[in-house]
Design an enzyme around this catalytic site. Structure first.
Site, PDB file in Angstrom:
ATOM      1  N   HIS A   9      83.799  36.496   2.734  1.00  0.00           N
ATOM      2  CA  HIS A   9      82.499  37.025   3.164  1.00  0.00           C
ATOM      3  C   HIS A   9      82.539  37.482   4.621  1.00  0.00           C
ATOM      4  CE1 HIS A   9      81.689  33.516   5.679  1.00  0.00           C
ATOM      5  NE2 HIS A   9      82.157  32.765   4.681  1.00  0.00           N
ATOM      6  N   GLU A  79      82.686  26.935  -0.959  1.00  0.00           N
ATOM      7  CA  GLU A  79      83.654  26.547   0.061  1.00  0.00           C
ATOM      8  C   GLU A  79      83.998  25.058  -0.041  1.00  0.00           C
ATOM      9  OE1 GLU A  79      86.138  26.966   1.713  1.00  0.00           O
ATOM     10  OE2 GLU A  79      85.629  27.994   3.585  1.00  0.00           O
TER      11      GLU A  79
END
Length: 229
Positions: A9, A79
């Site tokens: 990202h 994550e």
């Protein structure tokens, strides 16, 4: 299947400042949005069968700005759970744990909802994602599959794809807004491109905000004709 494309990202405030970010759902910074838009020309010539995206806002917004259509939200792409180190920088951790290394030492315990993960646990999750990719690949033909996710998780996933231990993800530095590709050569897993970004000087121009149009007044009603008066 063509290749497995990995996208980290775009920048957030915490990624910019080096703070460990797992479950904290931060938006992209203005630079992060520009990084995400700059992914589009890097993907323009790719035929994509499927896009899987982490549930985080930063990942989903990156996929949107990169022009990836119909991404499938995949919770296992989240994550690494940093537990008690959420929001803390490596330098801050070193003040109390000199020589600490995420890849070998893991994280401090966190609250019940986010207790933290060991490298092995992240590796197991990466293996499950790779198994999902393998199933999807049977129907992808020569097209690519894209994963939009996070730095540490994608580094572990790369290590596992190559047959390495999760801790060997330390070898694969990954910048915000970067594209990497995994493929095969003579039947063996290989990295075909790594950590590719567009230079800022070549970023697409920012989209100007459209000014709000003022409301138009209602036209007056016509006067009644004498016949109706």
């Amino acid at each position: 299947m063509g290749e497995l494309i990995l996208i980290r990202h775009g920048e957030t405030e915490w990624s910019r400042d080096g703070q460990h970010t797992s479950h904290t759902d931060l938006p992209l910074t203005p630079l992060g949005e520009r990084q995400a838009r700059a992914l589009a020309p890097l993907l323009a010539d790719r035929a994509i069968a499927l896009t899987l995206v982490s549930p985080s806002v930063r990942a989903r917004r990156t996929a949107e700005l990169a022009g990836l259509t119909a991404p499938r939200v995949t919770p296992e792409l989240r994550e690494w759970d940093y537990g008690g180190y959420e929001g803390i920088t490596t330098d801050e951790i070193h003040r109390t744990r000199p020589g600490w290394n995420l890849w070998t030492d893991g994280v401090a315990a966190g609250p019940a909802a986010h207790p933290g993960e060991t490298p092995a646990e992240v590796g197991d999750r990466a293996d499950r994602v790779l198994a999902q990719v393998a199933r999807a690949a049977r129907h992808a033909g020569d097209k690519d599959i894209v994963l939009v996710a996070h730095s540490h998780f994608l580094r572990v996933l790369t290590a596992r794809y190559l047959g390495l231990t999760p801790a060997e993800g330390t070898l694969f530095q990954l910048a915000t807004g970067a594209v990497s590709r995994l493929g095969r050569e003579h039947g063996r897993p290989v990295i075909t491109a790594w950590n590719v970004t567009l230079p800022e000087s070549l970023f697409p121009p920012e989209q100007p905000e459209q000014p709000e149009q003022p409301e138009q007044p209602e036209p007056p009603e016509p006067p009644e004709s004498p016949e109706r008066a």
